[in-house]
Design a protein around this motif. Structure first.
Motif, PDB file in Angstrom:
ATOM      1  N   ARG A   1       0.841  -1.199   0.000  1.00 27.96           N
ATOM      2  CA  ARG A   1       0.000   0.000   0.000  1.00 27.96           C
ATOM      3  C   ARG A   1       0.872   1.244   0.000  1.00 27.96           C
ATOM      4  O   ARG A   1       2.025   1.199   0.409  1.00 27.96           O
TER       5      ARG A   1
ATOM      6  N   ASP B   1      -0.821   6.415   2.547  1.00 24.26           N
ATOM      7  CA  ASP B   1      -2.163   6.848   2.952  1.00 24.26           C
ATOM      8  C   ASP B   1      -3.168   5.702   2.955  1.00 24.26           C
ATOM      9  O   ASP B   1      -4.317   5.885   3.320  1.00 24.26           O
ATOM     10  N   GLY B   2      -2.749   4.502   2.522  1.00 28.21           N
ATOM     11  CA  GLY B   2      -3.621   3.334   2.562  1.00 28.21           C
ATOM     12  C   GLY B   2      -4.110   2.872   1.203  1.00 28.21           C
ATOM     13  O   GLY B   2      -4.667   1.782   1.090  1.00 28.21           O
TER      14      GLY B   2
ATOM     15  N   GLU C   1      -4.018   1.260  -2.476  1.00 32.13           N
ATOM     16  CA  GLU C   1      -3.283   0.090  -2.955  1.00 32.13           C
ATOM     17  C   GLU C   1      -2.317   0.493  -4.068  1.00 32.13           C
ATOM     18  O   GLU C   1      -2.627   1.344  -4.888  1.00 32.13           O
TER      19      GLU C   1
ATOM     20  N   SER D   1      -7.805 -10.057  -0.313  1.00 37.29           N
ATOM     21  CA  SER D   1      -7.871  -9.711   1.114  1.00 37.29           C
ATOM     22  C   SER D   1      -6.797 -10.440   1.918  1.00 37.29           C
ATOM     23  O   SER D   1      -6.314  -9.928   2.927  1.00 37.29           O
TER      24      SER D   1
ATOM     25  N   PRO E   1      -1.271  -5.214   5.834  1.00 32.19           N
ATOM     26  CA  PRO E   1      -2.185  -4.653   6.832  1.00 32.19           C
ATOM     27  C   PRO E   1      -2.091  -3.123   6.868  1.00 32.19           C
ATOM     28  O   PRO E   1      -1.066  -2.545   6.501  1.00 32.19           O
ATOM     29  N   LEU E   2      -3.180  -2.509   7.304  1.00 28.98           N
ATOM     30  CA  LEU E   2      -3.188  -1.056   7.452  1.00 28.98           C
ATOM     31  C   LEU E   2      -2.345  -0.666   8.664  1.00 28.98           C
ATOM     32  O   LEU E   2      -2.542  -1.196   9.762  1.00 28.98           O
TER      33      LEU E   2
ATOM     34  N   MET F   1      -2.938   5.120   8.150  1.00 29.59           N
ATOM     35  CA  MET F   1      -3.514   4.700   6.879  1.00 29.59           C
ATOM     36  C   MET F   1      -5.026   4.624   6.998  1.00 29.59           C
ATOM     37  O   MET F   1      -5.551   4.349   8.070  1.00 29.59           O
ATOM     38  N   GLU F   2      -5.686   4.852   5.886  1.00 29.70           N
ATOM     39  CA  GLU F   2      -7.148   4.811   5.848  1.00 29.70           C
ATOM     40  C   GLU F   2      -7.585   3.705   4.893  1.00 29.70           C
ATOM     41  O   GLU F   2      -6.986   3.512   3.839  1.00 29.70           O
ATOM     42  N   GLN F   3      -8.611   2.973   5.268  1.00 33.79           N
ATOM     43  CA  GLN F   3      -9.116   1.875   4.439  1.00 33.79           C
ATOM     44  C   GLN F   3      -9.705   2.434   3.144  1.00 33.79           C
ATOM     45  O   GLN F   3     -10.563   3.304   3.178  1.00 33.79           O
TER      46      GLN F   3
END
Length: 180
Positions: free
Chosen positions: A59, A62-63, A65, A148, A153-154, A158-160
């Motif tokens: 990632r 900032d999260g 991808e 997934s 991992p975040l 980081m934001e989803q």
């Protein structure tokens, strides 16, 4: 019958006596050496730094991808173990900074030979290989890793996804590493 095969000859008697002593000599030599036993499940040794283990989809900070759904990794895979299905980002739903993202990403570890050609083909360094080597399972379906399972991992901060780009005005800022 030759003289060495005749048990009554002097050479045959010497062979009958010497061979067992020579054999036991090997046993006695190895009996006092340090035992090299690996206690694998309980004591795991570290792998080499460039070990090719399980794959990971990385990632941005900032999260978002890194995968842009270009499918180059799937083309480079000699075992045909990777399946990628790309989709377009929209302004409402943004999963990566580019125009596209990998909507479906699967790696079939029943086929994968862990050669690393897929990570060499990735233009954004989205796909890397970790040092994790315990990939065995008793169920074949569990060895097909979905997106997934592969996503990193975040981390804190980081934001989803989906969310707008936070590190620049366009995808060029992400790839060059220039932030606002």
């Amino acid at each position: 019958m030759s003289e060495s095969q005749d048990p009554t000859s002097p050479e045959g008697a010497k062979q009958r006596v010497w061979d067992p002593i020579a054999g036991f000599g090997v046993t006695f030599r190895t009996m006092f050496k340090k035992v090299v036993t690996e206690q694998y499940p309980f004591e795991k040794l570290p792998t080499a730094p460039r070990f090719h283990g399980r794959h990971q989809l990385n990632r941005w900070p900032d999260g978002l991808e890194k995968c842009i759904g270009c499918e180059l990794c799937a083309w480079a895979c000699p075992a045909d173990a990777i399946y990628v299905e790309g989709a377009s980002n929209t302004e409402d739903e943004r999963f990566s900074p580019g125009e596209r993202y990998g909507r479906v990403y699967q790696i079939n570890y029943l086929r994968c030979i862990l050669c690393g050609l897929c990570i060499e083909a990735c233009p954004t360094r989205a796909l890397t290989m970790t040092n994790e080597y315990e990939l065995a399972d008793d169920n074949r379906a569990d060895l097909i890793y979905e997106k997934s399972d592969l996503l990193a991992p975040l981390l804190p901060g980081m934001e989803q996804p989906p969310h707008p780009m936070r590190l620049g005005d366009d995808e060029g800022d992400y790839y060059r590493g220039t932030t606002r």
